[in-house]
Scaffold this motif. Structure first.
Motif, PDB file in Angstrom:
ATOM      1  N   GLN A   1       6.803   8.913   0.618  1.00 54.21           N
ATOM      2  CA  GLN A   1       5.556   8.388   0.653  1.00 54.21           C
ATOM      3  C   GLN A   1       5.270   7.684  -0.818  1.00 54.21           C
ATOM      4  N   GLY A   2       4.010   6.993  -0.845  1.00 54.22           N
ATOM      5  CA  GLY A   2       3.634   6.351  -2.286  1.00 54.22           C
ATOM      6  C   GLY A   2       3.819   4.972  -2.169  1.00 54.22           C
ATOM      7  N   LYS A   3       3.901   4.327  -3.343  1.00 53.44           N
ATOM      8  CA  LYS A   3       4.266   2.641  -3.682  1.00 53.44           C
ATOM      9  C   LYS A   3       5.261   2.616  -4.457  1.00 53.44           C
ATOM     10  N   LYS A   4       6.092   3.480  -4.720  1.00 46.13           N
ATOM     11  CA  LYS A   4       7.154   3.147  -5.683  1.00 46.13           C
ATOM     12  C   LYS A   4       8.527   3.329  -4.942  1.00 46.13           C
ATOM     13  N   ASP A   5       9.402   2.491  -5.603  1.00 39.80           N
ATOM     14  CA  ASP A   5      10.906   2.552  -4.717  1.00 39.80           C
ATOM     15  C   ASP A   5      11.931   3.521  -5.113  1.00 39.80           C
ATOM     16  N   ILE A   6      12.688   3.770  -4.575  1.00 40.21           N
ATOM     17  CA  ILE A   6      13.923   4.814  -5.132  1.00 40.21           C
ATOM     18  C   ILE A   6      14.888   3.568  -5.374  1.00 40.21           C
TER      19      ILE A   6
ATOM     20  N   VAL B   1       0.947  -1.047   0.149  1.00 41.89           N
ATOM     21  CA  VAL B   1       0.143  -0.103   0.186  1.00 41.89           C
ATOM     22  C   VAL B   1       0.777   1.299   0.193  1.00 41.89           C
ATOM     23  N   SER B   2       0.315   2.402  -0.315  1.00 43.24           N
ATOM     24  CA  SER B   2       1.050   3.730  -0.376  1.00 43.24           C
ATOM     25  C   SER B   2       1.333   4.187   1.324  1.00 43.24           C
ATOM     26  N   CYS B   3       2.691   4.556   1.376  1.00 43.88           N
ATOM     27  CA  CYS B   3       3.200   5.128   2.674  1.00 43.88           C
ATOM     28  C   CYS B   3       2.432   6.455   2.527  1.00 43.88           C
ATOM     29  N   SER B   4       2.426   6.971   3.812  1.00 43.00           N
ATOM     30  CA  SER B   4       1.456   8.480   3.797  1.00 43.00           C
ATOM     31  C   SER B   4       2.081   9.131   5.292  1.00 43.00           C
TER      32      SER B   4
ATOM     33  N   VAL C   1      10.404  18.811  -0.744  1.00 41.45           N
ATOM     34  CA  VAL C   1       9.443  17.973  -1.688  1.00 41.45           C
ATOM     35  C   VAL C   1       8.802  16.816  -1.212  1.00 41.45           C
ATOM     36  N   GLN C   2       7.701  16.287  -1.619  1.00 39.48           N
ATOM     37  CA  GLN C   2       7.046  14.961  -1.446  1.00 39.48           C
ATOM     38  C   GLN C   2       6.423  14.442  -2.516  1.00 39.48           C
ATOM     39  N   VAL C   3       6.275  13.291  -2.701  1.00 39.33           N
ATOM     40  CA  VAL C   3       5.421  12.762  -3.672  1.00 39.33           C
ATOM     41  C   VAL C   3       4.220  12.519  -3.234  1.00 39.33           C
ATOM     42  N   ASN C   4       3.230  12.332  -4.339  1.00 37.57           N
ATOM     43  CA  ASN C   4       1.685  12.010  -3.931  1.00 37.57           C
ATOM     44  C   ASN C   4       1.602  10.518  -3.563  1.00 37.57           C
ATOM     45  N   VAL C   5       0.656  10.263  -2.549  1.00 40.12           N
ATOM     46  CA  VAL C   5       0.337   9.071  -2.343  1.00 40.12           C
ATOM     47  C   VAL C   5      -0.616   8.322  -3.300  1.00 40.12           C
TER      48      VAL C   5
END
Length: 254
Positions: free
Chosen positions: A175-180, A144-147, A250-254
Motif C-alpha cells: 500500500q501507499g506511495k512509497k517504494d521498497i 497515488v496511494s495503492c490501497s 503487517v500493512q503500511v498506511n495509505v
C-alpha cells in the motif's frame, strides 16, 4: 505608473519560486500518452517484467499497466497511478487507477494498459469502444496511494527457488506511495541480517539464504526523501517452499 524597487523584487522572487514549486508538486498531473496491450485479453499480462506472474494480470481488479520510464529498473513495480485521458468527448474526470506490473513502451507512451483499464478511462461503454479503436490517446497522470483493504503485505516464494540453497520472492499488496528500495533477510535467533539483491523487477533473491525462521526487513522510501524500515509480525518459516505465499501480518498506511 512605475513599479517600486520593492515590488520588482517581489515579482522576480515569485517567478523564480514558481517553477521550483511546480517541479516538486507530487499531486500535479503530467501530460503523456497511453496505449493498451493489443494482443491481450481483458486482463493484463501474466508474464510481466515485474515478476508478479499471473498475480500481475489480476491485481487491482485487472486495472494494470506496463510502464516505460516509470518502471525505474524495477523500483516502480507495484506503484499506483491515476490515469485519465484528455478528450472530453469520451473521457471521464476520474479516469482509472492502475498498478505497474510490467515494462514496455510504445509510440511516445508512458503507459501500456490492460484493455480493461484503458476502457475504464471512458465515460460510457460506447466511449470506451471509441477509445480502444484509437489505440493511443493523450492522457495525464499522477502517482497515488495503492490501497488493498483487508490485505497484508504478502511474500510469494518464486517457483524457481530451491530450499535451502536459493531463495527468490516477490512482494504483493504494497500500500501507499512509497517504494521498497531495499530488503534484508534476518535470522531470528542471532539477528544477523543479509541484504538481498533485486534480481529484476520486484524479485528479490539470495544464493545463500540464512537458516532457521527468517525475519524480513523492508526499506520504504518516499519521493520527499523520507525512509523507514518495516518489520513484519510474521516470519518466513524455517522450511520455506517454492510457490508458497506467506502473510507478513503487517500493512503500511495509505
Amino acid at each position: 505608473m512605475a513599479l517600486s524597487l520593492q515590488s520588482l523584487v517581489i515579482i522576480f522572487a515569485a517567478l523564480l519560486l514558481a517553477p521550483a514549486e511546480a517541479a516538486t508538486c507530487s499531486d500535479c498531473f503530467i501530460q503523456s500518452r497511453a496505449a493498451y496491450y493489443p494482443n491481450s485479453d481483458i486482463q493484463g499480462s501474466d508474464v510481466g517484467a515485474c515478476g508478479f506472474g499471473s498475480f500481475g494480470a489480476t491485481i487491482n481488479d485487472a486495472d494494470v499497466s506496463a510502464a516505460s520510464e516509470l518502471y525505474r529498473s524495477g523500483i516502480g513495480c507495484g506503484a499506483c497511478y491515476q490515469v485519465r485521458c484528455t478528450n472530453s468527448n469520451y473521457c471521464s474526470d476520474k479516469g482509472v487507477t492502475v498498478v505497474i506490473t510490467d515494462q514496455g513502451s510504445g509510440d511516445n507512451t508512458d503507459f501500456i494498459m490492460s484493455r480493461k483499464a484503458f476502457g475504464q478511462m471512458a465515460q460510457t461503454p460506447d466511449a470506451a469502444a471509441s477509445l480502444l479503436s484509437q489505440g493511443v490517446v493523450g492522457i495525464e497522470y499522477r502517482r497515488v496511494s495503492c490501497s488493498y483493504p483487508n490485505k497484508n503485505i504478502t511474500i510469494k516464494i518464486d517457483e524457481n527457488s530451491n530450499y535451502p540453497y536459493y531463495l527468490a520472492f516477490v512482494i504483493w499488496y504494497q500500500q501507499g506511495k512509497k517504494d521498497i528500495t531495499a530488503v534484508q533477510l534476518c535470522e531470528t535467533q542471532n539477528f544477523s541480517c543479509k541484504l538481498l539483491d533485486r534480481s529484476y523487477g520486484a524479485v528479490w533473491t539470495t544464493t545463500s539464504p540464512p537458516s532457521g525462521p527468517l525475519s524480513l526487513r523492508m526499506l520504504f522510501s518516499g519521493e520527499d526523501g523520507d525512509e523507514s524500515w518495516v518489520v513484519p509480525v510474521n516470519n518466513i518459516p524455517q522450511v520455506w517452499k517454492a510457490g508458497e505465499t506467506y502473510d507478513t501480518g503487517v500493512q503500511v498506511n495509505v
